[in-house]
Design an enzyme around this catalytic site. Sequence first.
Site, PDB file in Angstrom:
ATOM      1  N   ASP A  88       3.013  14.722  27.422  1.00  0.00           N
ATOM      2  CA  ASP A  88       3.233  13.471  26.678  1.00  0.00           C
ATOM      3  C   ASP A  88       3.970  12.471  27.579  1.00  0.00           C
ATOM      4  OD1 ASP A  88       3.241  11.858  24.392  1.00  0.00           O
ATOM      5  OD2 ASP A  88       5.157  12.658  23.676  1.00  0.00           O
ATOM      6  N   ASP A 118       6.580  13.460  16.378  1.00  0.00           N
ATOM      7  CA  ASP A 118       7.774  14.120  16.889  1.00  0.00           C
ATOM      8  C   ASP A 118       8.958  13.896  15.939  1.00  0.00           C
ATOM      9  OD1 ASP A 118       9.687  15.380  18.356  1.00  0.00           O
ATOM     10  OD2 ASP A 118       9.754  13.949  19.985  1.00  0.00           O
ATOM     11  N   SER A 161       7.024  16.584  26.471  1.00  0.00           N
ATOM     12  CA  SER A 161       7.476  15.377  27.173  1.00  0.00           C
ATOM     13  C   SER A 161       8.211  15.780  28.453  1.00  0.00           C
ATOM     14  CB  SER A 161       8.431  14.580  26.276  1.00  0.00           C
ATOM     15  OG  SER A 161       9.640  15.307  26.110  1.00  0.00           O
TER      16      SER A 161
HETATM   17  P1  13P Z   1       7.285   9.478  16.587  1.00  0.00           P
HETATM   18  O1  13P Z   1       8.589   9.111  17.192  1.00  0.00           O
HETATM   19  O2  13P Z   1       6.858   8.441  15.573  1.00  0.00           O
HETATM   20  O3  13P Z   1       7.246  10.843  16.016  1.00  0.00           O
HETATM   21  O4  13P Z   1       6.186   9.418  17.744  1.00  0.00           O
HETATM   22  C1  13P Z   1       6.060  10.480  18.659  1.00  0.00           C
HETATM   23  C2  13P Z   1       5.202  10.147  19.829  1.00  0.00           C
HETATM   24  O5  13P Z   1       4.504   9.168  19.872  1.00  0.00           O
HETATM   25  C3  13P Z   1       5.244  11.093  20.938  1.00  0.00           C
HETATM   26  O6  13P Z   1       4.507  10.628  22.030  1.00  0.00           O
HETATM   27  O1  G3H Z   2       7.423   9.710  22.644  1.00  0.00           O
HETATM   28  C1  G3H Z   2       8.355  10.440  22.901  1.00  0.00           C
HETATM   29  C2  G3H Z   2       8.515  11.742  22.209  1.00  0.00           C
HETATM   30  O2  G3H Z   2       9.041  11.565  20.921  1.00  0.00           O
HETATM   31  C3  G3H Z   2       9.321  12.686  23.049  1.00  0.00           C
HETATM   32  O3  G3H Z   2      10.645  12.321  23.067  1.00  0.00           O
HETATM   33  O4  G3H Z   2      11.265  12.123  25.475  1.00  0.00           O
HETATM   34  O5  G3H Z   2      13.005  12.612  23.729  1.00  0.00           O
HETATM   35  O6  G3H Z   2      11.337  14.365  24.378  1.00  0.00           O
HETATM   36  P1  G3H Z   2      11.633  12.886  24.252  1.00  0.00           P
HETATM   37 ZN    ZN Z   3       4.555   8.533  22.316  1.00  0.00          ZN
END
Ligand code: 13P
Ligand code: G3H
Ligand code: ZN
Length: 309
Positions: free
Chosen positions: A82, A256, A50
């Site tokens: 992501d 995640d 991310s």
């Molecule tokens: P979760 O928070 O359900 O693990 O989803 C992660 C996600 O979609 C990352 O893009």
């Molecule tokens: O969808 C988001 C992911 O869980 C990543 O989360 O932006 O805190 O790294 P983050």
């Molecule tokens: Zn996501």
Amino acid sequence: MPLVTSTEMFKKAYEDHYAVGAFNVNNMEIIQGIVDAAKQEQSPLILQVSAGARKYAKHVYLMKLVEAAVADTGLPICLHLDHGEDFEICKACVDGGFTSVMIDGSKHPFEENIAITKKVVEYAHSKGVVVEAELGKLAGVEDAVKVNTKDATYTDPDQAVEFVERTGVDSLAIAIGTSHGAYKFKGKPELDFARLEKITNLLPGFPLVLHGASTVIPAFVDECNKYGGKLDGAQGVPEDMLLKAGKYGVCKINIDTDLRLAMTASVRKYLSEHPADFDPRTYLKSARQAIQDMVAHKIKNVLNSSNRL
Ligand code: 13P
Ligand code: G3H
Ligand code: ZN
């Protein structure tokens, strides 16, 4: 073996009705735990980064760690951005060696989402990189159960077809009731499978993506709480629903939160049981093992992707 795109992974997953896990990575122990589980299970995998992870660890560290994982395991790994929020971050990841990027234009109006996605697709494809986009808004916990907000926020099947045709995108994240984080549903968990089936039927052979797909396994929430955590009312997507989604054209399932819970529960427990220990290698070793066990569990029970290499 260099990094690979998700094209072949999704083709096989679609044909054989399973999904590829896309796991968020932030540091070495998370990467090692995930790839060791994938190797053990002989499963395809996507490692995703991310904007927050890039900021935390720096692009170059994550890139080198993932390259090390490929060298160490020999696995065909796809490295994915992501939730890229604009063209610039997508370009930086394409130029910086990622094999897949997500442009998340879901907060923009339809035409703007198409325009920004198209721009990223043109650039990424010219460099051999694939693109995921998102259409529809993932539910916040308030919206999740309100039936009358579904049409306003969930992915519209006809718009999905138009979006895919006009952008040339390689995969599409859809909103059918999942949401990010540890608090996904207030009451009974519910996904709109009728909508998913409609989208799948209108886009045969096209890979769909489910974000917000952690199960928030109660044992890990309890373990966190037992050792000083405060995660009351946490709830995720039941495993049988995710397995079902894998049979309906969902080729990529994002996880995640479950990794965060496994890792944190393990660190909390370890430090609580070993109060005199202050060597980071001991509690991070146990955290890495917790990640590996969680990913192996997902591969076997949620993704159905064991022995698919
Ligand atoms: P979760 O928070 O359900 O693990 O989803 C992660 C996600 O979609 C990352 O893009
Ligand atoms: O969808 C988001 C992911 O869980 C990543 O989360 O932006 O805190 O790294 P983050
Ligand atoms: Zn996501």
